[in-house]
Design a protein around this motif. Structure first.
Motif, mmCIF file in Angstrom:
data_model
loop_
_atom_site.group_PDB
_atom_site.id
_atom_site.type_symbol
_atom_site.label_atom_id
_atom_site.label_comp_id
_atom_site.label_asym_id
_atom_site.label_seq_id
_atom_site.Cartn_x
_atom_site.Cartn_y
_atom_site.Cartn_z
ATOM 1 N N PHE A 198 0.842 -1.194 0.000
ATOM 2 C CA PHE A 198 0.000 0.000 0.000
ATOM 3 C C PHE A 198 0.877 1.243 0.000
ATOM 4 O O PHE A 198 2.036 1.220 0.437
ATOM 5 C CB PHE A 198 -0.945 0.032 1.210
ATOM 6 N N GLY A 199 0.325 2.328 -0.531
ATOM 7 C CA GLY A 199 1.013 3.603 -0.483
ATOM 8 C C GLY A 199 0.872 4.222 0.890
ATOM 9 O O GLY A 199 -0.194 4.143 1.507
ATOM 10 N N LEU A 200 1.942 4.817 1.379
ATOM 11 C CA LEU A 200 1.933 5.466 2.687
ATOM 12 C C LEU A 200 2.321 6.924 2.474
ATOM 13 O O LEU A 200 3.483 7.248 2.220
ATOM 14 C CB LEU A 200 2.914 4.764 3.630
ATOM 15 N N SER A 201 1.336 7.806 2.549
ATOM 16 C CA SER A 201 1.530 9.206 2.157
ATOM 17 C C SER A 201 1.929 10.124 3.301
ATOM 18 O O SER A 201 2.373 11.242 3.077
ATOM 19 C CB SER A 201 0.239 9.748 1.545
ATOM 20 N N GLY A 202 1.732 9.662 4.527
ATOM 21 C CA GLY A 202 1.889 10.554 5.671
ATOM 22 C C GLY A 202 0.575 11.148 6.121
ATOM 23 O O GLY A 202 0.514 11.899 7.088
ATOM 24 N N GLY A 203 -0.512 10.792 5.405
ATOM 25 C CA GLY A 203 -1.851 11.240 5.773
ATOM 26 C C GLY A 203 -2.559 10.214 6.628
ATOM 27 O O GLY A 203 -2.104 9.073 6.791
ATOM 28 N N ILE A 204 -3.724 10.593 7.133
ATOM 29 C CA ILE A 204 -4.415 9.758 8.108
ATOM 30 C C ILE A 204 -5.020 8.496 7.501
ATOM 31 O O ILE A 204 -5.026 7.433 8.128
ATOM 32 C CB ILE A 204 -5.504 10.587 8.848
ATOM 33 N N ASP A 205 -5.507 8.570 6.246
ATOM 34 C CA ASP A 205 -6.157 7.405 5.645
ATOM 35 C C ASP A 205 -5.172 6.264 5.435
ATOM 36 O O ASP A 205 -5.434 5.118 5.823
ATOM 37 C CB ASP A 205 -6.810 7.795 4.317
ATOM 38 N N SER A 206 -4.037 6.558 4.806
ATOM 39 C CA SER A 206 -3.064 5.491 4.560
ATOM 40 C C SER A 206 -2.435 5.013 5.871
ATOM 41 O O SER A 206 -2.087 3.832 6.001
ATOM 42 C CB SER A 206 -1.995 5.949 3.572
ATOM 43 N N ALA A 207 -2.296 5.912 6.849
ATOM 44 C CA ALA A 207 -1.772 5.490 8.148
ATOM 45 C C ALA A 207 -2.721 4.494 8.807
ATOM 46 O O ALA A 207 -2.287 3.467 9.346
ATOM 47 C CB ALA A 207 -1.563 6.703 9.050
ATOM 48 N N LEU A 208 -4.014 4.783 8.759
ATOM 49 C CA LEU A 208 -4.991 3.858 9.345
ATOM 50 C C LEU A 208 -4.937 2.502 8.657
ATOM 51 O O LEU A 208 -4.966 1.452 9.315
ATOM 52 C CB LEU A 208 -6.404 4.446 9.241
#
Length: 284
Positions: free
Chosen positions: A39-49
């Protein structure tokens, strides 16, 4: 306006929700014949969750996170993504996308005779990132997890075959406010919880600035329109602004095509997606 009753009804049972979504990831990945996810990990809350859910479901050794910055990306995004990697012990790659995106537009701008708009550049970045994830999916034999929430899906706030593409999406039925709630419960870093939502496609870009309204407001309206099946007139009578309501409804309606698979013209007695339809793990 804030409807406290609707805000209360949007609250989720964090423990139960986490259990359901971790079981969903584990079962759907393994039913499809895979053992890993990427998965992509952008530093935002959605990908972190999604990262926290995936690790709970499969363990960090079966989860591959990919950070894909562009030249104009906020450096804080990468450091926030790294904080998630460090906290979860994730296997991670940093794959910058500046070179392929810039090479494409250098050639295309010359051919078309005009520079690309921010929209075109943003869409290209989103698709470059998803192209990278699906390539790594083949390399790692891992399914791609999506990171779009229900608010974004309903509003069409995403790029078709870009960030909206995935094999599995564990958070697609959570409104943005519910994503925040579950993220707090699972221990997503505070710096991510507090930052303004942004696709980080260009400098100073934020989701809410582009949309013209807050996610809190959108969740409140969408929950009533979609889940409770209220009409626009019902909400106007409650005191909501008619113009803003109509803007939200138009976004939901005109972006329906992004939520559907490609339409196939029917010619035969059994057409894929029409009358030839089976469960995704049929034949496994």
């Amino acid at each position: 306006m804030v409807n406290t009753e609707i805000a209360r009804r949007l609250q989720i049972n964090e423990k139960l929700t986490a259990e359901v979504l971790t079981a969903f990831i584990r079962e759907e990945v393994e039913k499809a014949g895979f053992q890993k996810v990427v998965f992509g990990l952008s530093g935002g809350i959605d990908s972190a969750l999604v990262a926290y859910l995936a690790v709970r479901a499969l363990g960090s050794e079966r989860c591959h996170a990919v950070m894909m910055p562009y030249t104009t990306s906020n450096p804080k995004s990468l450091s926030d993504a790294q904080a998630v990697v460090d906290d979860l012990g994730l296997q991670a790659l940093v794959v910058p996308i500046s070179a392929p995106v810039d090479a494409f537009f250098a050639a295309m701008d010359e051919r078309l005779g005009v520079p690309a708009t921010p929209l075109r550049r943003g869409n290209r970045m989103a698709r470059e990132r998803m192209s990278t994830l699906f390539d790594l999916s083949a390399h790692f034999s891992a399914l791609v997890l999506g990171t779009s929430n229900k608010t974004e899906l309903l509003l069409g706030y995403g790029t078709q075959f870009g960030d909206l593409a995935s094999a599995l999406n564990p958070i697609g039925d959570l409104y943005k406010s519910q994503v925040r709630q579950l993220s707090r419960y699972l221990g997503v870093p505070q710096s991510i919880l507090e930052k303004p939502p942004s696709a980080d496609l260009w400098q100073d870009q934020t989701d809410e600035k582009e949309l013209g309204f807050t996610y809190e407001f959108a969740d409140e309206v969408l929950y009533q329109l979609v889940d409770l099946r209220c009409s626009v007139d019902d909400l106007i009578r409650q005191g909501y602004d008619a113009a803003t309501l109509q803007a939200i409804v138009r976004r939901v309606e005109r972006n329906q095509y992004k939520r559907k698979p490609p339409i196939i013209a029917k010619l035969s007695s059994r057409t894929v997606g029409v009358d030839f339809r089976y469960l995704r793990d049929w034949g496994q």
